[in-house]
Design a protein around this motif. Structure first.
Motif, mmCIF file in Angstrom:
data_model
loop_
_atom_site.group_PDB
_atom_site.id
_atom_site.type_symbol
_atom_site.label_atom_id
_atom_site.label_comp_id
_atom_site.label_asym_id
_atom_site.label_seq_id
_atom_site.Cartn_x
_atom_site.Cartn_y
_atom_site.Cartn_z
ATOM 1 N N UNK A 196 0.840 -1.211 0.000
ATOM 2 C CA UNK A 196 0.000 0.000 0.000
ATOM 3 C C UNK A 196 0.867 1.250 0.000
ATOM 4 N N UNK A 197 1.923 1.232 0.819
ATOM 5 C CA UNK A 197 2.793 2.403 0.919
ATOM 6 C C UNK A 197 3.526 2.665 -0.411
ATOM 7 N N UNK A 198 3.968 1.574 -1.069
ATOM 8 C CA UNK A 198 4.678 1.742 -2.346
ATOM 9 C C UNK A 198 3.754 2.346 -3.390
ATOM 10 N N UNK A 199 2.561 1.814 -3.500
ATOM 11 C CA UNK A 199 1.604 2.319 -4.481
ATOM 12 C C UNK A 199 1.268 3.784 -4.215
ATOM 13 N N UNK A 200 1.109 4.107 -2.934
ATOM 14 C CA UNK A 200 0.787 5.493 -2.589
ATOM 15 C C UNK A 200 1.962 6.420 -2.870
ATOM 16 N N UNK A 201 3.181 5.926 -2.622
ATOM 17 C CA UNK A 201 4.372 6.733 -2.890
ATOM 18 C C UNK A 201 4.511 7.022 -4.380
ATOM 19 N N UNK A 202 4.199 6.033 -5.220
ATOM 20 C CA UNK A 202 4.266 6.253 -6.669
ATOM 21 C C UNK A 202 3.244 7.299 -7.089
ATOM 22 N N UNK A 203 2.034 7.186 -6.534
ATOM 23 C CA UNK A 203 0.978 8.140 -6.896
ATOM 24 C C UNK A 203 1.323 9.554 -6.444
ATOM 25 N N UNK A 204 1.967 9.679 -5.263
ATOM 26 C CA UNK A 204 2.281 11.000 -4.703
ATOM 27 C C UNK A 204 3.673 11.467 -5.096
ATOM 28 N N UNK A 205 4.314 10.715 -6.005
ATOM 29 C CA UNK A 205 5.635 11.075 -6.526
ATOM 30 C C UNK A 205 6.665 11.174 -5.404
ATOM 31 N N UNK A 206 6.641 10.188 -4.496
ATOM 32 C CA UNK A 206 7.603 10.175 -3.383
ATOM 33 C C UNK A 206 8.691 9.116 -3.609
ATOM 34 N N UNK A 207 8.788 8.614 -4.831
ATOM 35 C CA UNK A 207 9.927 7.760 -5.192
ATOM 36 C C UNK A 207 11.041 8.696 -5.654
ATOM 37 N N UNK A 208 12.198 8.567 -5.023
ATOM 38 C CA UNK A 208 13.316 9.473 -5.286
ATOM 39 C C UNK A 208 14.404 8.712 -6.045
ATOM 40 N N UNK A 209 14.973 9.381 -7.048
ATOM 41 C CA UNK A 209 16.056 8.791 -7.818
ATOM 42 C C UNK A 209 17.386 9.403 -7.403
ATOM 43 N N UNK A 210 18.326 8.520 -7.095
ATOM 44 C CA UNK A 210 19.703 8.913 -6.815
ATOM 45 C C UNK A 210 20.584 8.436 -7.963
ATOM 46 N N UNK A 211 21.798 8.944 -7.974
ATOM 47 C CA UNK A 211 22.752 8.491 -8.971
ATOM 48 C C UNK A 211 24.101 8.268 -8.302
ATOM 49 N N UNK A 212 24.855 7.321 -8.852
ATOM 50 C CA UNK A 212 26.200 7.056 -8.370
ATOM 51 C C UNK A 212 27.124 7.007 -9.573
ATOM 52 N N UNK A 213 28.198 7.723 -9.499
ATOM 53 C CA UNK A 213 29.109 7.859 -10.633
ATOM 54 C C UNK A 213 29.862 6.565 -10.901
ATOM 55 N N UNK A 214 30.104 6.319 -12.177
ATOM 56 C CA UNK A 214 30.950 5.213 -12.641
ATOM 57 C C UNK A 214 32.069 5.880 -13.432
ATOM 58 N N UNK A 215 33.313 5.782 -12.917
ATOM 59 C CA UNK A 215 34.408 6.566 -13.503
ATOM 60 C C UNK A 215 35.433 5.639 -14.140
ATOM 61 N N UNK A 221 9.188 -6.480 -0.790
ATOM 62 C CA UNK A 221 7.728 -6.564 -0.876
ATOM 63 C C UNK A 221 7.252 -6.253 -2.291
ATOM 64 N N UNK A 222 7.944 -5.293 -2.925
ATOM 65 C CA UNK A 222 7.563 -4.966 -4.305
ATOM 66 C C UNK A 222 7.799 -6.159 -5.233
#
Length: 872
Positions: A622-641, A676-677
């Motif tokens: 339920x929390x995952x679905x709600x987070x997607x709807x409310x745009x609370x999924x955050x994207x991070x990035x990690x450099x590959x050098x 869970x996802x």
């Protein structure tokens, strides 16, 4: 020039045809005249009297054999005869020529119109031929001549005698000579043996003697003695058919006519019509009788040959077909077995002849029936019932059961009476084995031979129904191996398969005969315990647990110990459905893993802990679905050098990582919500959300150096996006990518999708197909978490990736562990041989980076390089 040549050739051909036609007419006229003259000579010079006019037969045969257009030859020949031999007046010549010509042409036309076979091998054709040539055709010719005589005022009595004489003599002449010419021209002459040639000579001598003897008798007795010739005529017709009949009657006619009338009427005396008609009447009867008998015997012989040919064809067919054939008489006793039936039943035709067919052809029903045995099959057919094809087991002479498909039908006579039956069957052993094999494959696991998930659910449904209708209690054990992935990763999938087969053999030894043991997934198994209450189930599960604990798997120089987590649930009258019971067992097994693995968790109906665990997982959903709807999924990035800056100075790579904010804004790591996802199939939705966000950002941030936010940095080489196994296997995901590219101007070469080695290998064909399809659009691919041992390189050749990410578990300790270093070196070397760039994960310090540099690894990623930072 070519047209002129063609015209000359055509003109030459026309002159040739005209000359040929004139030659044929002239030949017919000469033959007509010569044969008529011979007839006069044969009769002894009785001027004006030819009892059997041979030219009439010649004329009709010529028109039948060579065409109606030769009729002028008849006119010319007859005119020559009357002028040279007879001295007839011109008027009479014209009348007689007209009659002779119409007689031949009308006769030929009628015979062709009636489609008579002029080789006279059928009785029907002989009768029609006789009607035309004896009655219709000569009647027309004689009538024309009679009218001509009456027109010249000759007395009616004399005209009538001439009319009758011409009619019958022309008719018998055509019957004799036309039949002879047609037969000897169209029927091939059989080359007999020496004895048959001697018989030919003998019968001809007998005909000659009998005919000659009649000439010596008084005329009154002669008519009686003539019929002594008939037996010899019948003999030659029976033995030599059309050739004998025609030759024999020609011989008799020649002998009788040569001097026959001269003995009664001296030269110059008028011959009585009565005597002529009696003479030629006998010859006509003899000829027609011989032709009819020859035709009857020809038809009989042909019928016998056809019957023999059909019989031989039927026997050859029965001997060559792949089906077994059995026939019986009206009592059901066997009358015939073909070779296939002999081979299958074990009986020979000689041994089985006359025996009751039910003893030779013993059937056992393929399913429980009371009416499909051989005795009832035979009885039903003898009562007129046709048995449609059905499958049974044939018990042969050696008491072996052979699967066959059989059918039976009554054999009837012309009047519809049943005189026996025919049974047709064929061996379907191969089809039966194939069907059994397909049935086994549909219900069993190919690797272990256990029931598969589909059959397990079917058996579970039966137990559920039994529990509800009979108020019985059963149990379900859900087993999940704990250390199986280690064997696969370190020794390869061949070792993993061998482990499963060995372990299944050990566990199966403890499964009761009435219980059901099945493989539900890769390393997941299920056991249905019939009539086993939950209290006893715990003991049984512990026994299975101890069996797995004590099992040791040895592969080459390595020994592995395994554990198993077991979830146990009850199957009773209160159980809901198959899906519900499996879900409870799955959650119980998950609880066993959460409690520390290698243990048993028994799920009771009011198990609060299990309910809480399930509620917790459902809460995460339920929390995952709600987070997607409310745009609370955050994207991070990690450099590959690049490890060597001078080799790849301008390449900047990033891997996209995912986080989630809770309702209070606190970041939640992926390890808390992604299990869970994955468990509840939410990963395809998350993957699509990530792809859409990254694509949208790239489309808006052109050129690519804006992605980093620093215009002074080199442009971005690519962004790596992780895809789950469910997404890789989703046939609609490729279409989703196409739709995104249609609306967003994304440089596809700036995207690199990462797929874990486990996901790629678990569904190799689908992963390979998906990667190839995406590469056609311009995307790149990296194989993540690579390091399952050298066996992985075989799968790597089938995956068209560009980057190979070395699993961090080998990288982080490679400075201190020479084995890890050797593994990294091996992966890097083979990756470069395959033209792949390598990326080392979990690089946490400078020593590791320097070592990677010396090995020649292309890129590095880890906390020692750069920590994850917000992307979107």
């Amino acid at each position: 020039m070519q047209n002129e040549t063609k015209n000359n050739i055509a003109a030459t051909h026309r002159w040739y045809e005209r000359g040929r036609y004139l030659l044929q007419i002239g030949s017919l006229a000469l033959v007509y005249y010569a044969v008529a003259s011979f007839g006069l000579w044969l009769e002894g010079g009785q001027r004006g009297m030819i009892p059997i006019p041979l030219p009439a037969g010649i004329a009709l045969a010529t028109l039948l054999l060579f065409g109606m257009k030769l009729w002028p030859g008849i006119v010319i020949g007859l005119m020559m005869l009357n002028i040279i031999e007879m001295g007839m007046p011109l008027e009479f010549n014209l009348v007689e020529a007209t009659g002779a010509t119409l007689q031949a042409t009308v006769g030929a036309w009628m015979l062709k119109k009636l489609e008579i076979q002029t080789d006279l091998t059928r009785v029907y054709d002989v009768l029609l031929f006789a009607i035309v040539v004896i009655i219709i055709s000569p009647l027309l010719g004689a009538s024309i001549v009679g009218l001509g005589l009456a027109w010249q005022k000759i007395p009616l009595t004399y005209v009538t005698q001439i009319w009758l004489t011409n009619w019958f003599s022309d008719g018998i002449g055509m019957l004799l000579l036309t039949a002879s010419l047609l037969v000897w021209r169209q029927l091939p002459l059989v080359f007999y043996s020496r004895l048959r040639w001697l018989e030919w000579v003998l019968v001809l001598i007998c005909l000659t003697v009998a005919s000659s003897l009649t000439l010596k008798a008084d005329y009154g007795n002669r008519l009686v003695l003539l019929y002594t010739i008939l037996p010899f005529a019948v003999w030659i017709a029976v033995r030599f058919e059309q050739h004998g009949a025609t030759l024999g009657t020609l011989l008799v006619a020649g002998i009788l006519l040569n001097g026959g009338l001269n003995r009664v009427y001296p030269m110059g005396e008028f011959v009585q019509t009565r005597d002529i008609l009696l003479e030629i009447g006998f010859i006509g009867i003899t000829s027609l009788t011989a032709l009819l008998i020859a035709a009857a015997y020809s038809e009989r012989r042909q019928a016998e040959e056809n019957l023999y040919r059909e019989k031989e064809l039927a026997l050859t067919t029965l001997h060559s077909i792949a089906d077994g054939v059995i026939t019986t008489d009206i009592q059901g006793n066997l009358t015939y077995l073909n070779p296939v039936a002999e081979e299958v039943t074990g009986w020979t035709l000689l041994e089985a002849m006359g025996m009751p067919t039910a003893e030779i052809f013993q059937l056992k029903p393929a399913i429980s029936e009371t009416t499909s045995d051989s005795e009832n099959l035979i009885k039903r057919c003898l009562h007129g019932v046709i048995s449609s094809p059905r499958q049974s087991f044939l018990i042969n002479r050696q008491q072996q059961e052979i699967p066959v498909e059989n059918s039976a039908a009554p054999i009837r006579t012309r009047n519809g009476q049943i005189e026996g039956i025919i049974i047709v069957f064929h061996d379907v052993s191969k089809e039966y084995q194939l069907r059994e094999q397909l049935s086994h494959q549909a219900t069993h696991d190919a690797l272990t031979g256990l029931y598969n998930r589909r059959e397990f659910e079917y058996q579970l449904n039966l137990l559920l129904n039994h529990a509800k209708t009979e108020d019985k209690i059963h149990s379900l054990l859900y087993l999940d191996l704990d250390q199986f992935k280690i064997v696969n990763d370190t020794c390869g999938h061949t070792a993993g398969d061998t482990l499963l087969k060995q372990l299944v053999t050990v566990i199966q030894g403890r499964v009761r005969g009435g219980d059901t043991f099945a493989r539900l997934g890769g390393d997941e198994f299920g056991i249905l315990l019939k009539n086993c209450p939950l209290e006893r189930t715990s003991m049984v599960a512990e026994a299975f647990l101890n069996t797995v604990r004590s099992f040791r798997f040895v592969w080459e120089d390595k020994t592995f110990e395994l554990g198993v987590s077991i979830g146990a649930v009850s199957i009773n009258a209160q159980s809901d459905s198959v899906a519900a019971v499996l879900s409870q067992a799955d959650i119980a097994c998950y609880a066993a893993k959460e409690a520390g693995r290698n243990r048993v968790y028994v799920h009771a109906g009011d198990d609060e802990k299990l309910v809480n665990l399930r509620q917790t997982e459902m809460h995460w959903v339920t929390r995952i679905l709600k987070a997607i709807e409310e745009d609370r999924i955050i994207l991070y990035r990690q450099a590959i050098v690049p490890v060597k800056r001078d080799t790849y100075p301008k390449e900047i790579h990033y891997e996209i990582l995912i986080r989630m904010k809770d309702e209070a804004g606190t970041l939640i790591p992926p390890g808390s919500f992604l299990p869970a996802a994955e468990r509840y199939d939410l990963m395809p939705r998350i993957d699509r959300w990530v792809v859409h966000k990254v694509f949208s950002h790239l489309a808006a941030a052109q050129p690519l150096n804006k992605v980093s936010g620093d215009p002074h940095q080199p442009p971005l080489e690519f962004i790596a996006i992780n895809l789950s196994g469910v997404t890789i296997n989703d046939p609609t995901f490729a279409q989703f990518i196409r739709q995104e590219l249609q609306t967003l101007a994304v440089p596809t070469n700036a995207i690199c999708f990462e797929v874990t080695e486990t996901v790629a290998i678990s569904s190799l064909d689908k992963a390979s197909e998906f990667i190839k399809e995406m590469r056609k659009m311009g995307f790149r691919f990296a194989l993540d978490d690579f390091g399952s041992g050298l066996s992985s390189f075989g799968y790597l050749k089938q995956l068209p990736v560009s980057y190979l990410k070395i699993d961090g578990s080998f990288v982080k300790d490679m400075v201190a562990d020479p084995i890890d270093r050797a593994i990294v070196e091996s992966i890097n070397q083979i990756g470069h041989v395959m033209n792949l760039k390598t990326i080392a994960e979990w690089v946490e310090n400078a020593e590791t980076l320097n070592l990677l540099n010396s090995i020649g690894v292309d890129f590095a990623q880890g906390y020692g390089i750069a920590k994850p930072e917000p992307f979107l």
